[in-house]
Scaffold this active site. Structure first.
Site, PDB file in Angstrom:
ATOM      1  N   ASN A  55     -33.455  14.183   7.662  1.00 34.99           N
ATOM      2  CA  ASN A  55     -34.174  13.077   7.018  1.00 34.99           C
ATOM      3  C   ASN A  55     -33.576  11.735   7.433  1.00 34.99           C
ATOM      4  O   ASN A  55     -32.366  11.596   7.550  1.00 34.99           O
ATOM      5  CB  ASN A  55     -34.072  13.254   5.493  1.00 34.99           C
ATOM      6  CG  ASN A  55     -34.994  12.315   4.724  1.00 34.99           C
ATOM      7  OD1 ASN A  55     -35.913  11.716   5.290  1.00 34.99           O
ATOM      8  ND2 ASN A  55     -34.740  12.190   3.418  1.00 34.99           N
ATOM      9  N   ASP A  86     -41.410   8.490   8.745  1.00 37.92           N
ATOM     10  CA  ASP A  86     -40.013   8.153   8.447  1.00 37.92           C
ATOM     11  C   ASP A  86     -39.554   6.936   9.236  1.00 37.92           C
ATOM     12  O   ASP A  86     -40.286   6.409  10.084  1.00 37.92           O
ATOM     13  CB  ASP A  86     -39.105   9.357   8.775  1.00 37.92           C
ATOM     14  CG  ASP A  86     -37.895   9.420   7.854  1.00 37.92           C
ATOM     15  OD1 ASP A  86     -37.748   8.533   6.998  1.00 37.92           O
ATOM     16  OD2 ASP A  86     -37.099  10.367   7.984  1.00 37.92           O
ATOM     17  N   SER A 115     -45.612   6.285   4.252  1.00 38.85           N
ATOM     18  CA  SER A 115     -45.627   7.702   4.591  1.00 38.85           C
ATOM     19  C   SER A 115     -47.046   8.241   4.584  1.00 38.85           C
ATOM     20  O   SER A 115     -47.789   8.015   3.629  1.00 38.85           O
ATOM     21  CB  SER A 115     -44.804   8.505   3.586  1.00 38.85           C
ATOM     22  OG  SER A 115     -43.447   8.324   3.833  1.00 38.85           O
ATOM     23  N   ASP A 146     -44.522  17.071   9.587  1.00 37.06           N
ATOM     24  CA  ASP A 146     -44.693  16.506   8.239  1.00 37.06           C
ATOM     25  C   ASP A 146     -46.160  16.117   7.978  1.00 37.06           C
ATOM     26  O   ASP A 146     -46.506  14.946   7.940  1.00 37.06           O
ATOM     27  CB  ASP A 146     -43.772  15.291   8.083  1.00 37.06           C
ATOM     28  CG  ASP A 146     -43.565  14.910   6.626  1.00 37.06           C
ATOM     29  OD1 ASP A 146     -44.320  15.395   5.766  1.00 37.06           O
ATOM     30  OD2 ASP A 146     -42.643  14.117   6.347  1.00 37.06           O
ATOM     31  N   HIS A 188     -44.679  15.678   2.827  1.00 42.37           N
ATOM     32  CA  HIS A 188     -43.859  15.224   1.698  1.00 42.37           C
ATOM     33  C   HIS A 188     -44.672  14.399   0.705  1.00 42.37           C
ATOM     34  O   HIS A 188     -44.224  14.189  -0.423  1.00 42.37           O
ATOM     35  CB  HIS A 188     -42.563  14.538   2.155  1.00 42.37           C
ATOM     36  CG  HIS A 188     -42.673  13.131   2.650  1.00 42.37           C
ATOM     37  ND1 HIS A 188     -42.773  12.796   3.977  1.00 42.37           N
ATOM     38  CD2 HIS A 188     -42.650  11.958   1.987  1.00 42.37           C
ATOM     39  CE1 HIS A 188     -42.809  11.479   4.107  1.00 42.37           C
ATOM     40  NE2 HIS A 188     -42.740  10.946   2.916  1.00 42.37           N
TER      41      HIS A 188
HETATM   42  N1  ARG Z   1     -37.533   9.688   4.523  1.00 43.95           N
HETATM   43  C1  ARG Z   1     -38.923   9.828   4.255  1.00 43.95           C
HETATM   44  C2  ARG Z   1     -39.426   8.603   3.549  1.00 43.95           C
HETATM   45  O1  ARG Z   1     -39.041   8.036   2.638  1.00 43.95           O
HETATM   46  C3  ARG Z   1     -39.224  11.000   3.427  1.00 43.95           C
HETATM   47  C4  ARG Z   1     -38.899  12.259   4.090  1.00 43.95           C
HETATM   48  C5  ARG Z   1     -39.134  13.443   3.227  1.00 43.95           C
HETATM   49  N2  ARG Z   1     -38.369  14.548   3.729  1.00 43.95           N
HETATM   50  C6  ARG Z   1     -37.218  14.955   3.207  1.00 43.95           C
HETATM   51  N3  ARG Z   1     -36.533  15.833   3.834  1.00 43.95           N
HETATM   52  N4  ARG Z   1     -36.762  14.471   2.090  1.00 43.95           N
HETATM   53  O2  ARG Z   1     -40.364   8.074   3.693  1.00 43.95           O
END
Ligand code: ARG
Length: 711
Positions: free
Chosen positions: A210, A663, A646, A219, A82
């Site tokens: 998520n 995450d 991340s 990821d 991501h």
């Molecule tokens: N929740 C993660 C974060 O902010 C980002 C995950 C990205 N994946 C997604 N399905 N949006 O750090």
């Protein structure tokens, strides 16, 4: 006795100042005070950070928003899928959809330019608090003081950067201006994509999974940083050579086990751990619900206008992912704060603090009014809230209006005398904005733009009378006509045309006959006033927050870590599952078996058939975790992270790479406000799943070899 324990536990949970073991995003200069050996670290703090010798921090990379690390002597970088999403999107077209299909470079020559991506490597870190504070002298007025400090920061960083575009200097303030630290980075501007898995691995589960555990997501993405043959961080060129980092991470020899010590080095973006109930109330009651509502509306609109267009879907993919991610996070914050009576607990905590302060006349004199002064500042925000919301949401009013507004704003700032000019609009920063302008166009899709501008103007039209933007009256009287004429005639959809406009005067921009510049000009004074309000609020609130922290110190006297602010931090904690609800107990590991179980064949649980084949044949190579008798896909541990972390390398007690953080879990969505030992977990992808996918699924064993030699 039981009551005593309950009271003690309540006290501990009320008191964000008894810092828990495993809590905190610590500065590198604080490692020595953490007693890490006692928790299981097998290294000396100086193996992790050493200004005089290569150490682990030299392998840590900032991607300007995300974190990453070097994993080979030849500039190979690993981060999250991501985090590379924007680069994949920019390179994608209807013919080559790298977002969906992923990308593999079979040779170095085939690596894909990661447009807009830079890799920053920290060179130097220095406490310069005295210099900065000296420049502000005895100035009392917070706004003036803030301005002088910003100017000193600008002059200092510009002097360090000189005319080099591969040096980036940043002075970050800690504890609301109690400390200022200078960070100097080397900036590598030529970054390439080496391997990104298909979305059905890299983003398996997408928004459904998520912020959730149990998770089954690969990821990760591999990048490579290049430099000019003379070692400078030059822009993309076929003559560039891979970066030779001072240090790179080695893959762990042992598999991850429950209870293992882990640590993370990365760049957490922002936390609000030391805020008062006034700030919490504002966010919980106004800001979060408002943002959730707005983002939902924009997302629906984007889905509607791109439903039948693959091109449209690619162009808005990045915007959508960002909005969805934040929306779910804020929804989670509201739920978890409400469920745990967070506001009430904060208020109770503050009344204890007030009792303490009031007992001592000296403290009462110094800090007695701080909490009510903070509240009074928040009260001032209410008066312009509706208009502020619209002005703030301008950044979601479409690519071209955003471009027109920012070019016009920069040009007007340049026309001001130096004494009135905002230091953030220095010539250098305007130049940087101009250089980056073309990147905005990768997210431009005209039908989405028209719809977003229409939405924004409707909001302007709906403002209450006392907060009306009257200069826009005649535009909002015929919104559809205005939007149609703006887009039918605009030349702003050409990035070179737009770039050249930075060198025009505001009068020339207004005379272009572009309705979008008419809009920008008409909005200018309201935006300018809004920014001044914001600056004033920020300067005053920071000043009060600093005093609030002083009061807390006087009360608890505990060593603290500063709130996250995008600077490199260290966090540690053991591998551990958790209990999300009564009678429910989560293990800390998920496996390939779980990936298969979730597969429905339908996006976002559409596992590639080849993965099923590898599973059926148990073709796992050397990547099986013997304790799980399967491949470990994701794991949870107690490290304390937030957005920006991340892609961060997760290391074991010996400093070897065991995974990548990607995450946090839904049960701890208020973690930016308060650490929770029982519920808060980092979710990471196991490096062995990364290497399994790379070797067995993608057939890129050569990358594994590059990282591990001959295993
Ligand atoms: N929740 C993660 C974060 O902010 C980002 C995950 C990205 N994946 C997604 N399905 N949006 O750090």
């Amino acid at each position: 006795m039981k009551r005593c324990i309950a009271a003690l536990l309540l006290f501990i949970s009320l008191c964000p100042f008894l810092i828990h073991a495993e809590e905190g995003m610590w500065l590198l200069s604080q490692l020595d005070q953490l007693n890490l050996k006692q928790y299981g670290l097998k290294l000396k703090p100086s193996d992790i950070y050493n200004p005089d010798k290569p150490s682990i921090t030299d392998a840590i990379v900032w991607l300007g928003g995300c974190s990453a690390s070097f994993v080979s002597p030849e500039g190979l970088i690993v981060t999250n899928h991501h985090c590379a999403f924007g680069a994949l999107q920019r390179a994608s077209s209807e013919e080559h959809d790298y977002i969906t299909d992923g990308f593999l470079a079979k040779t170095r020559a085939n690596e894909l330019e990661a447009i807009g991506m830079n890799a920053y490597v920290l060179q130097e870190m220095k406490d310069i608090t005295d210099d900065i504070l000296k420049s502000a002298g005895a100035i009392d007025d917070p706004v003036e003081r803030d301005r002088i400090i910003k100017e000193t920061i600008k002059a200092t960083t510009e002097a360090i950067e000189g005319d080099r575009d591969d040096v980036y200097a940043r002075i970050a303030d800690m504890y609301n201006g109690k400390q200022y630290i200078l960070f100097v980075y080397k900036r590598y501007q030529d970054v390439r994509v080496v391997y990104a898995p298909p979305r059905s691995i890299g983003n398996y589960g997408d928004e459904i999974d998520n912020w959730m555990w149990p998770r089954h997501c690969g990821d990760f993405t591999f990048l490579r940083a290049y430099m000019a043959p003379d070692g400078s961080g030059a822009r993309y060129s076929p003559d560039n050579v891979p970066v030779a980092p001072k240090s790179y991470l080695k893959v762990a020899k042992q598999d991850v086990k429950d209870g293992d010590f882990t640590f993370i080095l990365g760049f957490p973006g922002s936390t609000t751990r030391f805020r008062t109930s006034s700030s919490l109330r504002w966010n919980l009651n106004y800001s979060y619900p408002e943002i959730v509502h707005e983002y939902k509306e924009i997302l629906t609109l984007l889905d509607d206008v791109t439903r039948d267009s693959k091109e449209g879907q690619i162009r808005v993919a990045r915007l959508k992912a960002g909005l969805e991610n934040t929306m779910k996070n804020f929804q989670g914050r509201i739920e978890s704060m409400t469920k745990t009576n967070f506001l009430e607990r904060k208020i109770e905590f503050e009344s204890e603090l007030t009792n303490f302060i009031n007992e001592n006349p000296d403290l009462k004199q110094k800090y007695g009014a701080v909490l009510s002064q903070i509240q009074a500042l928040y009260d001032t925000l209410e008066m312009t809230k509706a208009q502020d919301d619209v002005l703030q949401m301008l950044r979601f009013s479409g690519t071209l209006p955003e471009i027109a507004v920012s070019i016009y704003g920069a040009v007007r700032e340049r026309e001001k005398p130096d004494s009135l000019r905002n230091p953030e609009f220095s010539e250098r920063n305007i130049e940087k904005a101009k250089e980056k302008l073309h990147l905005h166009y990768y997210g431009y899709y005209e039908p989405a733009d028209r719809a977003m501008l229409t939405r924004m103007l409707k909001q302007v039209a709906a403002l209450p009378d006392d907060q009306r933007l009257s200069e826009l009256d005649d535009i909002v009287a015929h919104i559809d006509g205005f939007v149609a004429s703006a887009y039918d005639s605009t030349k702003l959809d050409n990035s070179e045309f737009a770039e050249a406009l930075y060198d025009k005067s505001s009068a020339e921009l207004e005379a272009l006959g572009e309705p979008l510049f008419t809009l920008a000009a008409r909005m200018y004074s309201a935006r300018d006033a809004y920014h001044k309000r914001q600056e004033k609020f920020a300067a005053n609130i920071t000043n009060l927050r600093r005093r609030y922290i002083d009061a807390l110190y006087a009360w608890k006297g505990t060593a603290l870590y500063p709130d996250a602010n995008g600077t490199m931090r260290f966090t540690y904690g053991n591998v551990a599952g958790y209990k999300p609800a009564d009678a429910v107990c989560y293990k800390p590991f998920t496996t390939l078996k779980g990936v298969i179980e979730k597969n429905t064949g339908v996006v976002p649980f559409n596992m590639p058939p080849k993965l099923q084949e590898l599973y059926d044949a148990k073709d796992y190579g050397i990547w099986t975790n013997p304790q799980l008798n399967d491949i470990c896909v994701n794991f949870t541990h107690r490290c304390d992270i937030t957005g920006g972390n991340s892609g961060s390398a997760v290391m074991n007690a010996k400093g070897e790479l065991i995974g990548l953080a990607f995450d946090g879990n839904y049960e701890a969505m208020s973690s930016d406000w308060q650490y929770d030992y029982d519920l808060q977990r980092t979710i990471s992808v196991d490096i062995r799943y990364v290497l399994f996918i790379t070797e067995k699924f993608a057939g890129a064993g050569y990358l594994v070899k590059e990282m591990m030699g001959n295993k």
